[in-house]
Design a protein around this motif. Structure first.
Motif, mmCIF file in Angstrom:
data_model
loop_
_atom_site.group_PDB
_atom_site.id
_atom_site.type_symbol
_atom_site.label_atom_id
_atom_site.label_comp_id
_atom_site.label_asym_id
_atom_site.label_seq_id
_atom_site.Cartn_x
_atom_site.Cartn_y
_atom_site.Cartn_z
ATOM 1 N N VAL A 61 -41.086 -27.002 16.300
ATOM 2 C CA VAL A 61 -40.113 -27.967 16.819
ATOM 3 C C VAL A 61 -40.774 -28.918 17.824
ATOM 4 O O VAL A 61 -40.389 -30.087 17.939
ATOM 5 N N SER A 62 -41.797 -28.403 18.503
ATOM 6 C CA SER A 62 -42.477 -29.233 19.512
ATOM 7 C C SER A 62 -43.181 -30.441 18.879
ATOM 8 O O SER A 62 -43.549 -31.395 19.568
ATOM 9 N N MET A 63 -43.362 -30.412 17.545
ATOM 10 C CA MET A 63 -44.008 -31.534 16.857
ATOM 11 C C MET A 63 -43.031 -32.685 16.629
ATOM 12 O O MET A 63 -43.420 -33.770 16.205
ATOM 13 N N LEU A 64 -41.719 -32.445 16.846
ATOM 14 C CA LEU A 64 -40.695 -33.475 16.596
ATOM 15 C C LEU A 64 -40.498 -34.354 17.828
ATOM 16 O O LEU A 64 -40.789 -33.935 18.957
ATOM 17 N N PRO A 65 -39.988 -35.585 17.637
ATOM 18 C CA PRO A 65 -39.622 -36.414 18.794
ATOM 19 C C PRO A 65 -38.540 -35.694 19.605
ATOM 20 O O PRO A 65 -37.759 -34.921 19.039
ATOM 21 N N PRO A 66 -38.456 -35.938 20.924
ATOM 22 C CA PRO A 66 -37.523 -35.211 21.794
ATOM 23 C C PRO A 66 -36.077 -35.213 21.286
ATOM 24 O O PRO A 66 -35.411 -34.179 21.351
ATOM 25 N N VAL A 69 -31.505 -32.006 18.441
ATOM 26 C CA VAL A 69 -30.663 -31.839 17.242
ATOM 27 C C VAL A 69 -30.989 -30.500 16.554
ATOM 28 O O VAL A 69 -30.089 -29.751 16.147
ATOM 29 N N THR A 70 -32.273 -30.195 16.477
ATOM 30 C CA THR A 70 -32.706 -28.966 15.784
ATOM 31 C C THR A 70 -32.146 -27.708 16.450
ATOM 32 O O THR A 70 -31.928 -26.698 15.782
#
Lengths: 307, 253
Positions: B188-193, B198-199
């Protein structure tokens, strides 16, 4: 003697609003064969389904051998075997496995000897390793009976067991039902076939529009409700019933050589003696006389149409 | 307890697996191998590591969850739906069994099948990547809990569904997207904030995160939270099943 099944004021209204049963009360004695007769949608299957626990009643109660079928369902269901109306069987299971499955469901340990005996009794032993989808309709019907007998029930419900089966198989099933009754099993069957009820039942119940119209001993029912017919064959044909015989409401056959007199066996005076005297007085010469009783079918039709 | 009834239902359901061995076992093995080829070899070669773990190994817990969730649901939903469809459910309803025994039989068998598939996928993954399990007991606990919970969920779907389309609806349209978007193939840390937030509303994220932690001690959310979420979902499913049997919802008229 305590009835083995006791139904009190049972009513069922389905979510659709259809009133399938209306205050039905019924006691079934141990060891008897009770036939429930009724037209389609009369409520026969609903009544059986409630006793077996498949359908929940709207009001009323059911006791099986003194146990309430809702609060003591384990005790009551263990005693009951059910053969449903439809040929509801899986496809890929074998005959042997499906009987073992049913026995296990009712809380019994495996008993290969009993399963073998049941399969042999139903002429299914040779088919024990066949998958269910390969069986004919008649064989599937037998498998359903085998499943219901796999846990040695004290009460057997047969919901239209001979619907769609040939005459030979029907007679085999009647013989099996008699065998089971002799071994002490109580049998309740629903049927459309009057001859079936007439042939094997001890008592007959008639259901129509969710109401139990009557439950009677078969012989008493036929005696009590049956009209008898006296058929008189004449030596010479006549064109009309002589006026002197008008009070007997005789029916003249199309050929003119046969008169039919219908009378009620329940009446103290049937009028036969007077009729024969009147026939003699009119000078008619008789060739033969015979009597016949109303069939159960006629009684059933009369009851249902009256209701 | 009617142990004989539980045993025959369990045996019947397991026998169905052996009768469809190719579909039940071979299919997840093949699809897992394909995932490794596509994600591990093709994409993984461009991603050196995620949080210090090789990408091939990183996706193993997610891949296992993907199969476990879908298999648990489909096995259990089909198990109870098929007797409804053929009408043989009358036998279950007229048997001297409580709803607990019915559920143990069907859900137990479905969870067992999923568990077996989980181990097969793990073994298959071992052929492609070097795997180490940091907390085997926790891994097994997460595995068993997930299998049981989602088999229960499948059981609910099987009772609710009144045609084959509905049977497939939730696994295809809800579960699979949630697994893909729940961090199966990425951290999840690879996604934009914004997407990270949302995740967090995706319940499957908590399952995958906890399961991944048992392998690599790396998690998107705390292990306690993951465990709590699984137990919460388990409790909700048990409650729904209890209500369904109590009211006879779509089972008993």
């Amino acid at each position: 003697m305590q009835p083995i099944v006791s139904v009190s004021n049972l009513s069922k209204r389905y979510a659709s609003g259809h009133q399938a049963l209306d205050s039905v009360s019924l006691d079934i004695d141990k060891g008897e064969i009770l036939a429930l007769l009724g037209p389609n949608g009369a409520g026969k299957t609903t009544l059986i389904s409630i006793i077996c626990g498949i359908v929940t009643p709207t009001t009323g109660s059911v006791k099986v051998n003194g146990h309430d079928n809702a609060s003591e369902y384990r005790k009551t269901r263990k005693m009951i075997g059910l053969v449903p109306q439809e040929l509801t069987l899986g496809a890929f299971d074998t005959v042997w496995n499906t009987l073992c499955f049913s026995r296990g469901l009712h809380g019994h340990p495996p008993d290969p000897a009993h399963i073998e005996k049941t399969l042999r009794q139903l002429s299914l032993w040779e088919k024990r390793d066949s998958t269910l989808m390969t069986l004919s309709g008649g064989m599937k019907r037998r498998v359903l009976i085998g499943k219901a007998l796999s846990h040695q029930p004290a009460i057997l419900f047969l919901d239209e067991p001979t619907a769609g089966v040939d005459v030979e198989l029907r007679k085999e099933m009647w013989a099996l039902v008699n065998e089971l009754r002799e071994s002490g099993v109580t049998i309740i069957l629903t049927t459309h076939y009057i001859e079936e009820a007439e042939e094997i039942a001890d008592r007959i119940g008639v259901i129509s529009d969710g109401r139990l119209l009557l439950v009677e001993e078969k012989s008493a029912l036929m005696e009590k409700m049956g009209n008898k017919r006296l058929t008189i064959d004449l030596r010479q044909a006549i064109t009309e019933v002589p006026p002197a015989l008008a009070e007997y409401d005789l029916q003249l056959s199309d050929t003119g050589d046969q008169l039919t007199y219908t009378y009620d066996t329940r009446r103290e005076r049937t009028g036969i003696t007077a009729l024969l005297q009147a026939l003699n007085d009119t000078g008619l010469s008789l060739r033969d006389i015979n009597t016949s009783q109303s069939s159960l079918e006629e009684i059933f039709v009369n009851l249902v149409s009256d209701s | 307890m009617n142990w004989h009834a539980i045993k025959v239902i369990y045996k019947f359901e397991m026998l169905r697996t052996w009768n469809t061995l190719l579909q039940s076992i071979a299919s997840p093995v093949i699809s897992t191998s394909l995932y490794f080829v596509v994600f591990g070899a093709a994409i993984g070669s461009r991603i050196e590591s995620v949080e210090g773990i090789s990408y091939g190994a990183f996706i193993v817990p997610g891949l296992m969850m993907l199969s476990l969730l879908t298999q648990s649901i489909s096995n259990a939903s089909f198990g109870i739906y098929f007797p409804k469809f053929t009408g043989t459910i009358y036998e279950i309803l007229s048997a001297p069994m409580s709803f607990v025994e019915v559920v143990i039989g069907y859900v137990g068998a479905a969870a067992t099948k999923s568990l077996i598939i989980g181990f097969i996928i793990l073994a298959t993954a071992g052929l492609f990547v070097d795997l180490q399990i940091a907390h085997p007991i926790w891994m097994l606990s997460f595995l068993i809990l997930t299998c049981i919970t989602f088999a229960l969920f499948g059981f609910i779907i099987g009772i609710w569904a009144d045609n084959f389309e509905k049977l497939q609806l939730i696994p295809l349209l809800v579960i699979t997207p949630l697994v893909f978007l729940g961090g199966s193939f990425y951290s999840v840390s690879m996604l934009p904030p914004a997407w990270q937030t949302v995740t967090l509303f995706n319940p499957v994220l908590y399952l995958i995160s906890g399961f991944r932690w048992s392998f690599f001690e790396v998690a998107d959310v705390s292990v306690g939270l993951s465990l709590s979420m699984i137990l919460l979902f388990l409790a909700i499913c048990l409650g729904i099943v209890w209500w369904m049997f109590k009211t006879g919802y779509k089972i008993r008229q």
